[in-house]
Design an enzyme around this catalytic site. Structure first.
Site, PDB file in Angstrom:
ATOM      1  N   SER A 129       0.828  -1.205   0.000  1.00  0.00           N
ATOM      2  CA  SER A 129       0.000   0.000   0.000  1.00  0.00           C
ATOM      3  C   SER A 129       0.867   1.261   0.000  1.00  0.00           C
ATOM      4  O   SER A 129       1.659   1.457  -0.897  1.00  0.00           O
ATOM      5  CB  SER A 129      -0.966  -0.055   1.179  1.00  0.00           C
ATOM      6  OG  SER A 129      -2.047   0.794   0.951  1.00  0.00           O
ATOM      7  N   ASP A 183      -2.210   6.241  -4.124  1.00  0.00           N
ATOM      8  CA  ASP A 183      -1.083   5.528  -3.523  1.00  0.00           C
ATOM      9  C   ASP A 183      -0.699   4.351  -4.432  1.00  0.00           C
ATOM     10  O   ASP A 183      -1.345   4.115  -5.458  1.00  0.00           O
ATOM     11  CB  ASP A 183      -1.420   5.090  -2.088  1.00  0.00           C
ATOM     12  CG  ASP A 183      -2.562   4.093  -2.017  1.00  0.00           C
ATOM     13  OD1 ASP A 183      -3.364   4.024  -2.962  1.00  0.00           O
ATOM     14  OD2 ASP A 183      -2.662   3.364  -1.007  1.00  0.00           O
ATOM     15  N   ASP A 239      -1.123   1.155  -4.573  1.00  0.00           N
ATOM     16  CA  ASP A 239      -2.078   0.109  -4.965  1.00  0.00           C
ATOM     17  C   ASP A 239      -3.457   0.663  -5.285  1.00  0.00           C
ATOM     18  O   ASP A 239      -4.404  -0.076  -5.505  1.00  0.00           O
ATOM     19  CB  ASP A 239      -2.166  -0.990  -3.891  1.00  0.00           C
ATOM     20  CG  ASP A 239      -2.842  -0.520  -2.617  1.00  0.00           C
ATOM     21  OD1 ASP A 239      -2.653   0.657  -2.239  1.00  0.00           O
ATOM     22  OD2 ASP A 239      -3.565  -1.319  -1.983  1.00  0.00           O
TER      23      ASP A 239
END
Length: 460
Positions: free
Chosen positions: A106, A250, A252
């Site tokens: 992430s 971000d 992902d």
């Protein structure tokens, strides 16, 4: 501690020693545990898992390890390659698979990676299930397939097209309204997979896209968490390009931050507020966020005569409460939009489509839209305690101390005052109480945090 095993998966830094960092052996052990857990819980022989990854430098290596391990268990793998967290979540039910694994850490820096685990609905596995997977990893009670029973492997390159088409088909996404505005958008995708997926979506919505850091190399040009202090470059570029807005995701692509036409932050908390404002205007229903998210969502819900509820922190908890309350919109204040008409997962792509629809229909600039929402400011502090101090004891004393206020103990202790709130949560990993506050000014939010720290000290 560079290897963190939690109910939602395993994450760590690449390299180093086994059980201390995310090494190849840890990846194999954890993939084995999840595959074995699925085999133990499914009454069928032929299992299929979907995997996809963000653009991290370690992604290909970790993906190869996971794939080979699952095949070694006799599980079929459908590999989406470079993907996003919401895309993998959508493709699990789309392909009637038995689960999925997303390879992403992430918003963590580039040395991190992780395995995030999905059930057959394409949703994160429950805490209870996660605990069972961790126990299996600990016991290493795995039984690999014989040579004739190895799992099959295939790749798919149409997942983004399927995901985007599902978004365009949503009744609440007005493609014509967006196209009529010819929006000019600057995108910062931190050199990960948002640089592939978001331009594809914007193109379908008739937007002009100016790309910043959209090459999926995994070399993040700044800290990948989409916070104000990391986003100077896009704020400048939005002004220079005379763009209508900036979009930041971000690595992902499950968190969405927005920049207004003046190059100012819209406010990560306000991504969900704006989308909820749009949804609740046209749909009767409830909005959900977590206890550490802005009160602005509650205020906006009430202006539409809609209900608002807060869950414990964590996406799994938000989703559980959304299902329980049959919510029409939900998410987390970190820019995570969960739109259940599409799927129960944070999704920046659907967030972009819904926000642009709202912007087009309101016929305002992004800064004018933001000015229409209640303004709140958040503070984040922590108090470090010695290991022998009982954190739970402190929290229950605080609950008692403020019993005349509106207090929630769903997740730590949250105290709602008339004009502000404070949320106290203990860290799972160290003797710390995290203190989140929100008020009408930054000074007030910070002062509230300091006052609460002073109060805690009197109780120790």
């Amino acid at each position: 501690m560079s290897l963190i095993k939690s109910i939602s998966g395993i994450r760590g830094t690449i390299g180093g020693k086994v059980n201390d960092n995310l090494t190849p052996l840890d990846v194999v052990k954890f993939a084995s545990a999840f595959g074995t857990w699925l085999q133990n819980n499914k009454n069928k022989k032929d299992l299929t898992l979907i995997i996809g990854r963000d653009a991290r430098i370690s992604g290909q290596m970790v993906s190869s390890l996971v794939t080979a391990t699952l095949q070694g268990l006799g599980i079929n793998v459908v590999d989406l390659g470079l993907s996003t967290t919401p895309t993998v979540e959508i493709m699990v039910p789309e392909l009637k698979a038995d689960g999925g694994i997303i390879l992403t850490a992430s918003h963590n820096p580039k040395q991190w990676n992780a395995l995030k685990l999905l059930n057959e609905k394409g949703e994160f596995i429950s805490g209870e299930n996660g605990a069972e997977v961790l126990a299996l990893a600990e016991s290493e009670d795995f039984n690999y397939a014989e040579v004739d029973d190895l799992g099959k492997y295939e790749t798919r390159d149409d997942a983004f097209d399927i995901h985007i088409q599902q978004i365009l088909d949503l009744p609440m996404v007005d493609v014509d309204a967006i196209k009529s505005k010819n929006f000019k958008v600057v995108l910062d995708a931190v050199n990960s997979t948002g640089g592939i997926a978001i331009p594809m979506l914007l193109d379908k919505l008739g937007c002009e896209t100016v790309k910043l850091y959209c090459e999926p190399t995994g070399h993040f040009p700044h800290n990948p968490e989409p916070l104000k202090e990391h986003l100077g470059d896009i704020c400048e570029l939005v002004k220079k390009e005379n763009a209508d807005l900036g979009i930041v995701v971000d690595p992902d692509v499950d968190r969405l931050a927005l920049i207004d036409e003046k190059g100012e932050m819209f406010g990560e908390e306000y991504t969900l507020v704006a989308v909820a404002d749009y949804i609740l205007k046209y749909k009767n229903g409830v909005a959900i966020s977590n206890l550490s998210s802005s009160r602005a969502l509650r205020d906006v819900a009430h202006t539409h005569n809609s209900g608002y509820f807060a869950s414990a922190v964590g996406e799994v908890n938000v989703v559980t409460l959304m299902k329980e309350k049959n919510a029409v919109i939900g998410g987390e204040g970190n820019g995570g939009i969960i739109y259940p008409d599409l799927h129960y997962g944070r999704d920046s792509l659907v967030g972009v489509a819904l926000f642009l629809t709202h912007l087009a229909k309101e016929n305002k600039t992004v800064s004018e839209l933001r000015a229409g929402y209640p303004s709140y400011f958040m503070g984040k502090k922590k108090i470090e305690l010695t290991p022998e101090i009982n954190v739970d004891d402190i929290l229950s004393k605080m609950e008692k101390e403020y019993q005349n206020e509106e207090v929630s103990t769903v997740d730590g202790v949250k105290i709602d005052f008339e004009n502000n709130w404070v949320h106290l949560r203990k860290s799972n990993t160290e003797p710390i109480i995290r203190i989140y506050t929100e008020a009408k000014s930054q000074e007030e939010a910070d002062k509230l945090g300091d006052d609460i720290i002073a109060k805690i000290k009197t109780l120790i």
